[in-house]
Write an enzyme that holds these catalytic residues in place. Sequence first.
Site, PDB file in Angstrom:
ATOM      1  N   ASP A 184      -1.828  -5.059  -7.441  1.00  0.00           N
ATOM      2  CA  ASP A 184      -0.746  -4.320  -7.094  1.00  0.00           C
ATOM      3  C   ASP A 184       0.735  -5.090  -7.610  1.00  0.00           C
ATOM      4  O   ASP A 184       0.467  -6.437  -8.143  1.00  0.00           O
ATOM      5  CB  ASP A 184      -0.537  -4.118  -5.576  1.00  0.00           C
ATOM      6  CG  ASP A 184      -0.869  -5.452  -4.579  1.00  0.00           C
ATOM      7  OD1 ASP A 184      -0.748  -6.498  -5.430  1.00  0.00           O
ATOM      8  OD2 ASP A 184      -1.243  -5.279  -3.617  1.00  0.00           O
ATOM      9  N   GLU A 201      -1.645   0.905   2.517  1.00  0.00           N
ATOM     10  CA  GLU A 201      -1.126   0.930   3.909  1.00  0.00           C
ATOM     11  C   GLU A 201      -1.815   1.859   4.929  1.00  0.00           C
ATOM     12  O   GLU A 201      -2.551   2.837   4.505  1.00  0.00           O
ATOM     13  CB  GLU A 201       0.547   1.239   4.008  1.00  0.00           C
ATOM     14  CG  GLU A 201       1.436   0.286   3.165  1.00  0.00           C
ATOM     15  CD  GLU A 201       1.311  -0.903   3.649  1.00  0.00           C
ATOM     16  OE1 GLU A 201       0.421  -1.600   4.426  1.00  0.00           O
ATOM     17  OE2 GLU A 201       2.441  -1.793   3.540  1.00  0.00           O
ATOM     18  N   ASP A 258      -1.337  -5.597   9.085  1.00  0.00           N
ATOM     19  CA  ASP A 258      -1.673  -4.278   9.626  1.00  0.00           C
ATOM     20  C   ASP A 258      -2.934  -3.422   9.175  1.00  0.00           C
ATOM     21  O   ASP A 258      -3.240  -2.336   9.168  1.00  0.00           O
ATOM     22  CB  ASP A 258      -0.505  -3.141   9.098  1.00  0.00           C
ATOM     23  CG  ASP A 258      -0.181  -3.123   7.616  1.00  0.00           C
ATOM     24  OD1 ASP A 258      -1.076  -3.706   6.771  1.00  0.00           O
ATOM     25  OD2 ASP A 258       0.527  -2.512   6.980  1.00  0.00           O
ATOM     26  N   HIS A 298      -3.769  -3.637   5.922  1.00  0.00           N
ATOM     27  CA  HIS A 298      -3.936  -3.062   4.434  1.00  0.00           C
ATOM     28  C   HIS A 298      -4.679  -3.866   3.509  1.00  0.00           C
ATOM     29  O   HIS A 298      -4.815  -5.185   3.892  1.00  0.00           O
ATOM     30  CB  HIS A 298      -2.510  -2.764   3.849  1.00  0.00           C
ATOM     31  CG  HIS A 298      -1.832  -4.197   3.759  1.00  0.00           C
ATOM     32  ND1 HIS A 298      -0.580  -4.023   3.733  1.00  0.00           N
ATOM     33  CD2 HIS A 298      -2.246  -5.205   3.137  1.00  0.00           C
ATOM     34  CE1 HIS A 298      -0.168  -5.213   3.273  1.00  0.00           C
ATOM     35  NE2 HIS A 298      -1.061  -6.047   2.918  1.00  0.00           N
TER      36      HIS A 298
HETATM   37  P1  PGA Z   1      -0.929 -12.654   2.630  1.00  0.00           P
HETATM   38  O1  PGA Z   1      -0.943 -11.156   2.201  1.00  0.00           O
HETATM   39  O2  PGA Z   1      -2.000 -13.550   1.869  1.00  0.00           O
HETATM   40  O3  PGA Z   1       0.534 -13.152   2.154  1.00  0.00           O
HETATM   41  O4  PGA Z   1      -0.919 -12.912   4.209  1.00  0.00           O
HETATM   42  C1  PGA Z   1      -2.004 -10.711   2.541  1.00  0.00           C
HETATM   43  C2  PGA Z   1      -1.962  -9.006   2.082  1.00  0.00           C
HETATM   44  O5  PGA Z   1      -0.903  -8.511   2.316  1.00  0.00           O
HETATM   45  O6  PGA Z   1      -2.827  -8.433   1.375  1.00  0.00           O
END
Ligand code: PGA
Length: 263
Positions: free
Chosen positions: A67, A143, A136, A138
Site C-alpha cells: 500500500d 479496513e 482494527d 486490517h
Molecule cells: P504497525 O502497522 O506494524 O505499524 O503496527 C501494522 C499495520 O497497520 O498493518
Amino acid sequence: MRVVILEDAAAVAQRAAEIICRQVQDNPQSVLGLATGGTPLATYRCLVQRYEADEVDFSQVTSFNLDEYVGLPKDHEQSYSTFMHQNLFGKAGFDLNKCFLPDGTAENFEAACDDYERRIDDSGGIDLQLLGIGTDGHIAFNEPGSSLASRTRIKTLTERTRSDNARFFDSVDQVPKLSITVGIGTILDSDRILLLATGKSKASAVRSFIEGPVSANVPASALQMHPKVTVLLDEDSAGWLVRADYYREVEQVQRELETSPKS
Ligand code: PGA
C-alpha cells in the site's frame, strides 16, 4: 494456519527473516509481497544483516508493496516508498527496477490500480506475502468492512488507523485520509503468507482474526481461508488467544517433524 508463539519481538524478526531468506535462497527470482509499518522494521534489519553477511542475494527478487498513502509524493519522508528505500531496498541490494509500490500520486487511480494488479499477474504472482496487522484487524489498508474479494483500489483510512500512524507524523491531521492498497482478494492469491504481530496493542485483533469468525469486520480473518499462512507472534500479541497452549503443542510437533532425519 500455523500459529507460532515466540518469546519476544526480536525472535519474531529473526524467524521472519529466516523464512524470507530461505524463500529467496530456494528461488533467487522470488516475487515477494512486502509491508511497511513498525512491525516489519526489525525483520528488515535482520535481512540487511544477512545480506551484509553474504547469506542472501536479493538482486533478482521482484517485490510488490501492499500500500501507499494517497497524496504523498514518492520522496516524502513518510511515504512508504521512502520507508522501503531507507529500511530495505537501498541497504540489501535489491534491484530498484523490480521493486514496485502502488502510486499514491497517480493521475488516474483506477488505471493505476488495474495496472498494479496486472503487474503482479505478469510477474507470475506473489510467492511469499509479508503482512502486519492493524489494531482494527486490517491487513494492508483493507479496513473493517472491506470486501473479502477486494482488489487494488483506493481505501479510506479509519480514524483508528490514522491515530495509530500519527506517531510517524507531526500530528494526526497530517496523516493522509486515503490510501491505495492491494485488496484482500489480491493477498489471498499469494502462494504463501507470513503475518507478523508484536505488542499488547495487537492482542485483541490477533485473537479475533485467528479464533473469531471469518468476517469483513475483521479483514485479517480472511486468512483463515488460505491454506498456507504462518503467523508469528510474540508473547504480548498472543496474550488473548484462548488456544495458545494448543498452538504451542502443535508447533513443537511440527518442529520435531521438520528436524527429524527422514528414513
Ligand atoms: P504497525 O502497522 O506494524 O505499524 O503496527 C501494522 C499495520 O497497520 O498493518
